[in-house]
Design a protein around this motif. Structure first.
Motif, PDB file in Angstrom:
ATOM      1  N   GLU A 172       0.915  -1.286   0.021  1.00  9.81           N
ATOM      2  CA  GLU A 172      -0.072   0.137  -0.184  1.00  9.81           C
ATOM      3  C   GLU A 172       0.920   1.307  -0.240  1.00  9.81           C
ATOM      4  OE1 GLU A 172      -3.862   1.548   2.462  1.00  9.81           O
ATOM      5  OE2 GLU A 172      -2.900  -0.138   2.998  1.00  9.81           O
ATOM      6  N   ALA A 175       2.115   1.696  -3.511  1.00  9.62           N
ATOM      7  CA  ALA A 175       1.340   2.058  -4.486  1.00  9.62           C
ATOM      8  C   ALA A 175       0.849   3.536  -4.440  1.00  9.62           C
ATOM      9  CB  ALA A 175      -0.033   1.086  -4.249  1.00  9.62           C
ATOM     10  N   ILE A 181       1.102   1.132 -11.470  1.00 10.58           N
ATOM     11  CA  ILE A 181       1.113  -0.073 -10.888  1.00 10.58           C
ATOM     12  C   ILE A 181       0.654  -1.135 -11.975  1.00 10.58           C
ATOM     13  CG2 ILE A 181       0.144  -1.372  -9.238  1.00 10.58           C
ATOM     14  CD1 ILE A 181      -0.872   1.245  -7.766  1.00 10.58           C
ATOM     15  N   LEU A 203      -4.949  -1.669  -3.187  1.00 10.70           N
ATOM     16  CA  LEU A 203      -4.540  -0.695  -4.182  1.00 10.70           C
ATOM     17  C   LEU A 203      -5.903   0.234  -4.392  1.00 10.70           C
ATOM     18  CD1 LEU A 203      -3.198  -2.828  -7.042  1.00 10.70           C
ATOM     19  CD2 LEU A 203      -2.053  -1.648  -5.070  1.00 10.70           C
ATOM     20  N   ASN A 206      -5.995   3.940  -5.877  1.00 12.97           N
ATOM     21  CA  ASN A 206      -5.107   4.216  -6.802  1.00 12.97           C
ATOM     22  C   ASN A 206      -5.333   3.453  -8.143  1.00 12.97           C
ATOM     23  OD1 ASN A 206      -2.830   5.342  -5.035  1.00 12.97           O
ATOM     24  ND2 ASN A 206      -3.346   3.684  -4.092  1.00 12.97           N
ATOM     25  N   VAL A 210      -3.199   1.698 -12.050  1.00 16.64           N
ATOM     26  CA  VAL A 210      -3.331   0.242 -12.328  1.00 16.64           C
ATOM     27  C   VAL A 210      -3.328  -0.025 -13.818  1.00 16.64           C
ATOM     28  CG1 VAL A 210      -4.214  -1.989 -11.820  1.00 16.64           C
ATOM     29  CG2 VAL A 210      -4.167  -0.335  -9.947  1.00 16.64           C
TER      30      VAL A 210
END
Length: 505
Positions: A172, A175, A181, A203, A206, A210
């Motif tokens: 975390e 991230a 990511i 995640l 965020n 990703v």
């Protein structure tokens, strides 16, 4: 394959934006975070090194899904401490960073360096720091990015208990600070273990960073690939619980030739798309930092109001402990009261269960009261200071206006003139270019390599020619870039020295 294009990031613009971010945080955001113990509930207070850090890309996935092989593909080199194999090989978090000298810096030494953005990781303790290191290597891509390799996520409760540190909390932390990511899946390993599920859930917040990679896609047939893709999206859907679909890249990210070539064109295009995303990160870094500052400002404001509200709900003398327990038990109700009173958005509130855990360790009686001036200062950040920074972002760079338009020479024309490129040679090279298998109007690297290798020049010379021509870092050449590459090859064959740089073609 990666060289920094400084013209894309005008020094007179971006450093001033970065300085503005630092000043806004230090003068207006940090004071409210310090007063209301923001770091005890969310994340540590930021330092200049956090803002100065290069963009970072975090690779996450279960073991043997090709994370480290993918990183090696990007670096075009091994990094110190690299370990690749079918079993769980990477057992630590590795920050792959740029240095002229290859070396490994252990975690305990790394977190005490003021110029590194990892000082806050010391809070995870020695058990984690012994499983953390920086691998320094001299490759071009690391001049612009930091890459974070992570341990392969295991399945089974026994393996999870075997970790001596809070793996999910560390994920975390990385991230929150990452620019991208990458979740890697293997075409033969689509199950999501309990620990991997917790990683994906960590995640949350965020989601825009990703990207999902379905790796080793060349190992299955087209029919199998359709089923594999569907199964992967179904598994992800159960974990993410969101109607939005994440961007998925389907290819094989290593230097080996494709095992199954049925979908070679698809794999090449997907590769290009992901690499293009990565190449854009340095240019978007400051924009991303402003975006993160906005998110942090909103959270800090809501956090301060919540803490002050809980303080105001406490009795002055008797029954403090029981009242505190009651407030924690009914925290959802208290959130709603704060939301309505101050007209706050539900999306700015912290995750309630985690917040309850932190509150249980706190003494509400020692919480500070609401400071209206600090709240006004946060409103000023969101309403005035941030918009000023946004206006400072550079507009698209345009060529200077010429009095006589025929006096202006394109970069291609300048390079052609320097290399004494004749019209006949140009026509010949264009003909060769269009005989190649093009992807989105560009010749992929492997196609260009086949042509240039016929010159029998050394790998070092051909590598330099590639870096001179692929200025956009697409991993493929446009028609004009290919023509210049062929002209450079002929110049090298004739014994002429190669230039150190060219105008962007």
């Amino acid at each position: 394959m990666w060289r920094k294009r400084k013209a894309d990031m005008p020094p007179e613009v971006y450093p001033s934006v970065l300085d503005g971010i630092k000043r806004i945080y230090a003068d207006k955001i940090r004071p409210i975070e310090a007063l209301y113990k923001f770091e005890d509930f969310h994340s540590p207070l930021l330092k200049d090194s956090d803002f100065d850090a290069k963009p970072s890309v975090v690779f996450l996935g279960q073991y043997s899904t090709g994370k480290t092989s993918f990183i090696r593909y990007l670096l075009e080199a091994d990094y110190p401490g690299q370990n690749i194999g079918p079993e769980p090989t990477t057992d630590r978090f590795v920050a792959v960073m740029h240095s002229r000298t290859e070396t490994i810096i252990p975690g305990n030494a790394l977190v005490v360096q003021a110029d590194m953005p990892f000082r806050a990781l010391s809070r995870f303790g020695n058990d984690f720091l012994t499983k953390f290191q920086a691998s320094m290597v001299n490759v071009p891509i690391l001049e612009d990015l930091t890459i974070i390799d992570t341990p392969g996520v295991l399945s089974g409760e026994k393996q999870r208990i075997g970790r001596q540190y809070d793996f999910i909390a560390v994920v975390e932390w990385f991230a929150q600070r990452a620019d991208m990511i990458i979740l890697t899946f293997d075409a033969h390993k689509l199950d999501i273990s309990d620990e991997f599920k917790r990683v994906i859930e960590a995640l949350k917040g965020n989601d825009d960073k990703v990207r999902v990679v379905l790796n080793k896609a060349d190992s299955v047939t087209s029919q199998q690939l359709m089923r594999v893709y569907g199964a992967m999206m179904w598994s992800l859907g159960k974990v993410l619980k969101t109607p939005e679909v994440m961007r998925v890249y389907i290819s094989s990210f290593w230097d080996r030739p494709y095992v199954n070539t049925e979908n070679a064109n698809l794999f090449n295009v997907e590769r290009e798309d992901l690499l293009r995303d990565l190449h854009q990160l340095p240019r978007q870094s400051t924009v991303r930092k402003v975006n993160e500052l906005v998110k942090r400002s909103r959270l800090a404001k809501v956090h301060a109001i919540i803490i002050a509200h809980l303080k105001s709900e406490m009795p002055s003398v008797f029954g403090k402990r029981s009242r505190q327990e009651e407030l924690i038990a009914n925290l959802n109700h208290e959130f709603n009261k704060v939301m309505q009173k101050y007209q706050l958005s539900p999306g700015d509130f912290p995750e309630i269960n985690k917040f309850k855990e932190r509150l249980a360790l706190s003494d509400f009686d020692r919480f500070p009261k609401l400071n209206p001036k600090l709240i006004e200062s946060m409103d000023e950040v969101l309403a005035a200071d941030i918009p000023k920074l946004v206006k400072m972002f550079p507009l698209e760079q345009m060529p200077p206006t010429q009095t006589n338009p025929f006096e202006f020479q394109s970069n291609f024309e300048k390079n052609a003139s320097i290399l004494e490129l004749s019209d006949a040679d140009k026509a010949q090279y264009i003909s060769v270019f269009h005989s190649l298998t093009l992807v989105n109007g560009r010749a992929p690297g492997l196609e260009v390599k086949r042509v240039l290798s016929e010159s029998h020049l050394s790998k070092e010379i051909l590598s330099k020619i590639w870096m001179l021509c692929d200025r956009g870092k697409h991993g493929a050449l446009s028609e004009e870039e290919f023509v210049i590459a062929m002209a450079l090859v002929n110049a090298a064959i004739a014994g002429k020295p190669l230039p150190d740089s060219l105008s962007s073609v």
